[in-house]
Design a protein around this motif. Sequence first.
Motif, mmCIF file in Angstrom:
data_model
loop_
_atom_site.group_PDB
_atom_site.id
_atom_site.type_symbol
_atom_site.label_atom_id
_atom_site.label_comp_id
_atom_site.label_asym_id
_atom_site.label_seq_id
_atom_site.Cartn_x
_atom_site.Cartn_y
_atom_site.Cartn_z
ATOM 1 N N ARG A 1 0.833 -1.202 0.000
ATOM 2 C CA ARG A 1 0.000 0.000 0.000
ATOM 3 C C ARG A 1 0.872 1.259 0.000
ATOM 4 N N VAL A 2 1.999 1.217 0.712
ATOM 5 C CA VAL A 2 2.927 2.352 0.695
ATOM 6 C C VAL A 2 3.435 2.582 -0.729
ATOM 7 N N ALA A 3 3.768 1.504 -1.424
ATOM 8 C CA ALA A 3 4.230 1.633 -2.807
ATOM 9 C C ALA A 3 3.161 2.269 -3.688
ATOM 10 N N GLU A 4 1.918 1.903 -3.465
ATOM 11 C CA GLU A 4 0.817 2.521 -4.212
ATOM 12 C C GLU A 4 0.787 4.025 -3.982
ATOM 13 N N MET A 5 0.948 4.422 -2.736
ATOM 14 C CA MET A 5 0.916 5.849 -2.406
ATOM 15 C C MET A 5 2.124 6.581 -2.990
ATOM 16 N N LEU A 6 3.281 5.934 -2.968
ATOM 17 C CA LEU A 6 4.473 6.531 -3.572
ATOM 18 C C LEU A 6 4.273 6.727 -5.076
ATOM 19 N N VAL B 1 13.245 7.759 -8.710
ATOM 20 C CA VAL B 1 11.973 7.580 -7.997
ATOM 21 C C VAL B 1 11.285 6.292 -8.449
ATOM 22 N N ALA B 2 11.306 6.028 -9.739
ATOM 23 C CA ALA B 2 10.716 4.780 -10.235
ATOM 24 C C ALA B 2 11.417 3.566 -9.633
ATOM 25 N N ALA B 3 12.752 3.628 -9.553
ATOM 26 C CA ALA B 3 13.513 2.523 -8.958
ATOM 27 C C ALA B 3 13.203 2.386 -7.469
ATOM 28 N N THR B 4 12.942 3.517 -6.817
ATOM 29 C CA THR B 4 12.625 3.493 -5.389
ATOM 30 C C THR B 4 11.285 2.822 -5.140
ATOM 31 N N VAL B 5 10.289 3.151 -5.957
ATOM 32 C CA VAL B 5 8.983 2.505 -5.825
ATOM 33 C C VAL B 5 9.111 1.002 -6.065
ATOM 34 N N ASP B 6 9.876 0.639 -7.094
ATOM 35 C CA ASP B 6 10.099 -0.781 -7.387
ATOM 36 C C ASP B 6 10.805 -1.477 -6.231
ATOM 37 N N ARG B 7 11.749 -0.785 -5.601
ATOM 38 C CA ARG B 7 12.485 -1.367 -4.474
ATOM 39 C C ARG B 7 11.534 -1.625 -3.308
#
Length: 296
Positions: free
Chosen positions: A79-84, A110-116
Amino acid sequence: MSESERLSVFKTYKLYVGGKFPRSESGRVYEVTDSKGRWLANAPKSSRKDARDAVSAARKAFGGWSGATAYNRGQVLYRVAEMLEGRREQFTAEVAASEGISKAKAAAVVAATVDRWVWYAGWTDKIGQVTGGANPVAGPFFNLSTPEPTGVVTVLAPQDSSFLGLVSVLAPVIATGNTAVVVASERSPLPALSLGEVLATSDVPGGVVNILSGGTAELAAPLAAHQDVNGIDLYGADETLAKELEIAAADNLKRVLRPSPVDFSADPGIGRLTAFLETKTVWHPTGSLGASGSGY
């Protein structure tokens, strides 16, 4: 009124402690500038009292978070990834300004961070299968090992990787059931403070992650010596500070992750997932008679 006549509304950055957004109890702030020395914002300069409050919040949240099922923790992290994902534009602007890189490169970070973050969310209910299992023993017993979280972990965030590095050291700590007190990059704290806003509007219980900004050395010293902190990731400390903190951490036998060079763009592996796990070993007789016993 035309756009040129409007007064700019500047963002007020605050700490994230216990699910709330306090200012530093000291009332101090410090200027955060971009790579060219231009003012970006005033960030709160946390005090030792703020650090103690963060530890108290993390300890209070530990029981519920560590007691949740690994699958549920994975859902919360996803859910955090969704919000990011929904705030990528904001984080792109902050990362570009903080790290002095182009908007295109910042967008990739930022894209890599969401994926991480998604990657670590997927590991919550799998790491136990990798690190635990049945052990061969002599005698009529089952001997099973299972990982358990260490407790409250202080995380000194990377100084130069304000978002991808931050998530790469924070996410594995909470994915495995620990709670965290994060000392954000002293030079580039804005993405970390904005992450607190994301956590507050997701399903992460208050106190699971607590984010402080300010002087890394000033905050790390009391946290390393705090008797209710069980582990510390020293990544964001320089060599001299890391040695001092390791000595302080030894007073209550904290688990210490020493700083070492990391390419945050590479596959992270499971090293940080296992860094703050303890192994519980349980013995159980194979026969129908007798009582089970357990030990560490």
